[in-house]
Scaffold this active site. Structure first.
Site, PDB file in Angstrom:
ATOM      1  N   HIS A  72     -21.834   1.884  -6.495  1.00  0.00           N
ATOM      2  CA  HIS A  72     -20.770   2.214  -7.760  1.00  0.00           C
ATOM      3  C   HIS A  72     -19.501   2.474  -7.439  1.00  0.00           C
ATOM      4  O   HIS A  72     -18.724   2.735  -8.065  1.00  0.00           O
ATOM      5  CB  HIS A  72     -21.687   3.356  -8.470  1.00  0.00           C
ATOM      6  CG  HIS A  72     -21.637   4.590  -7.996  1.00  0.00           C
ATOM      7  ND1 HIS A  72     -22.447   5.309  -7.368  1.00  0.00           N
ATOM      8  CD2 HIS A  72     -20.545   5.573  -7.867  1.00  0.00           C
ATOM      9  CE1 HIS A  72     -22.294   6.498  -7.031  1.00  0.00           C
ATOM     10  NE2 HIS A  72     -21.109   6.661  -7.461  1.00  0.00           N
ATOM     11  N   ASP A 120     -28.287   1.461  -4.819  1.00  0.00           N
ATOM     12  CA  ASP A 120     -26.965   1.781  -4.967  1.00  0.00           C
ATOM     13  C   ASP A 120     -26.219   2.195  -3.549  1.00  0.00           C
ATOM     14  O   ASP A 120     -26.285   3.068  -3.124  1.00  0.00           O
ATOM     15  CB  ASP A 120     -26.970   3.092  -5.650  1.00  0.00           C
ATOM     16  CG  ASP A 120     -25.344   3.757  -6.019  1.00  0.00           C
ATOM     17  OD1 ASP A 120     -24.455   2.849  -5.892  1.00  0.00           O
ATOM     18  OD2 ASP A 120     -25.181   4.780  -6.589  1.00  0.00           O
ATOM     19  N   GLY A 216     -16.762  12.951  -7.134  1.00  0.00           N
ATOM     20  CA  GLY A 216     -15.664  12.744  -5.929  1.00  0.00           C
ATOM     21  C   GLY A 216     -16.697  12.769  -4.462  1.00  0.00           C
ATOM     22  O   GLY A 216     -16.205  12.404  -3.507  1.00  0.00           O
ATOM     23  N   SER A 218     -19.573  10.906  -4.221  1.00  0.00           N
ATOM     24  CA  SER A 218     -20.249   9.527  -4.177  1.00  0.00           C
ATOM     25  C   SER A 218     -19.957   8.949  -3.023  1.00  0.00           C
ATOM     26  O   SER A 218     -19.103   8.846  -2.328  1.00  0.00           O
ATOM     27  CB  SER A 218     -19.800   8.724  -5.616  1.00  0.00           C
ATOM     28  OG  SER A 218     -20.279   9.287  -6.640  1.00  0.00           O
ATOM     29  N   GLY A 219     -21.284   8.310  -2.494  1.00  0.00           N
ATOM     30  CA  GLY A 219     -20.923   7.517  -1.519  1.00  0.00           C
ATOM     31  C   GLY A 219     -21.127   8.318   0.011  1.00  0.00           C
ATOM     32  O   GLY A 219     -21.414   7.735   0.882  1.00  0.00           O
TER      33      GLY A 219
END
Length: 319
Positions: A72, A120, A216, A218-219
């Site tokens: 995402h 994801d 912030g 994410s990932g």
């Protein structure tokens, strides 16, 4: 005699290179308890993913030329818009040990579903390899035979918000937080009040009240230590912002994607390690007693806050 000296020197050099490339080793990380600010080099695989000069997501270095992040986070496929930073301590600098790379390829999992956050996961290939140092090193990835029992202690890291309405100052260092894994049965029960959330096997949950990931982050990685190695268990995916009581954050379960990752990186030296929890998994006997199914509408708009924050940032960039 000279030939033997050359051979010995060559072997020593090869051993040094191998030691530097060994996954999951952070020589400067001495963490044993929870904290806030991470010191330089504590998480040498942490990547700051920038889109058009702004940090939007985290990622992890998994080899000298590949970065793992969340699907995402890939809001646009334009390669020239991406810059990845390694060895970064703060978003404002100065960052003495930092290097940056552009991106030559982006691979999003073909079965990524942005509504349910299935699969994801994404890979980003660097324009050129990075050299490993004490501040820039690859993490180990959890193999497909890994087991992360409920209550396993892990760490989340990132430059995301400190709270739902509190930005991390640009000159603040990378943040770290120690959190427990929450078993999938318990996590599914916890998310009953949230509409249309399905905690699938390809996900892993972790967190507790006031401790977890936020916008912030994410990932970025959920990482757990086994012996001397750090192993990535999850990729920060979604949650109810931020670290609310009863709602652990949800991560893509890395061990479910070993075959896919291996096929995509085409022979790159990515280290998969089996994480084995000790004791028994209390989640197996967990029985859900939630009576909150009638409150689903209250939480539905807040799910996927990582995705929303990225889209809002993109809107600001493009205005």
């Amino acid at each position: 005699m000279a030939a033997w000296i050359v051979l010995v020197c060559a072997l020593i050099t090869l051993q040094a290179v191998y030691a530097l490339s060994d996954c999951g080793v952070a020589p400067l990380n001495t963490r044993i308890v929870g904290g806030q600010n991470a010191t330089a080099g504590s998480w040498p695989w942490q990547v700051s993913v920038h889109y058009q000069s702004s940090h939007i997501c985290g990622g992890t270095l998994i080899s000298d030329q590949w970065v793992l992040t969340a699907a995402h986070c890939i809001i646009k496929n334009s390669l020239s818009a991406w810059t990845l930073y390694f060895g970064r301590e703060t978003q404002a600098g100065p960052n003495t040990h930092e290097v940056k790379r552009s991106v030559s390829q982006v691979i999003v999992h073909p079965n990524y579903n942005n509504y349910y956050s299935y699969n994801d996961i994404a890979l980003m290939k660097l324009s050129s390899p990075v050299s490993f140092t004490d501040y820039i090193r690859p993490i180990c990835l959890a193999s497909n035979s890994s087991q992360f029992y409920s209550s396993t202690s892990c760490w989340a890291t990132g430059w995301g918000k400190l709270g739902n309405y509190e930005d991390l100052p640009a000159n603040a260092p990378l943040q770290e937080v120690q959190i427990p894994v929450i078993g999938n049965k318990q996590c599914s029960c916890d998310y009953i009040p949230a509409q249309d959330v399905i905690i699938a096997q390809q996900m892993i949950c972790a967190g507790q009240q006031n401790k977890g990931a936020c916008q912030g982050d994410s990932g970025g990685p959920l990482q757990c230590k086994q012996g001397s190695k750090w192993i990535q268990a999850g990729i920060t995916s979604f949650g109810v912002p931020c670290a609310q009581a009863g709602f652990p954050e949800v991560y893509a379960r890395v061990s479910e994607f070993q075959t896919w990752i291996t096929n995509q990186v085409a022979g790159a030296n990515v280290g998969f390690v089996t994480f084995t929890s000790s004791g028994t998994d209390t989640d197996r006997s967990f029985v859900c007693c939630s009576n909150n199914s009638g409150n689903s509408a209250k939480f539905a708009p807040e799910l996927g806050f990582f995705i929303f924050s990225v889209k809002m940032l993109l809107d600001r960039i493009l205005v």
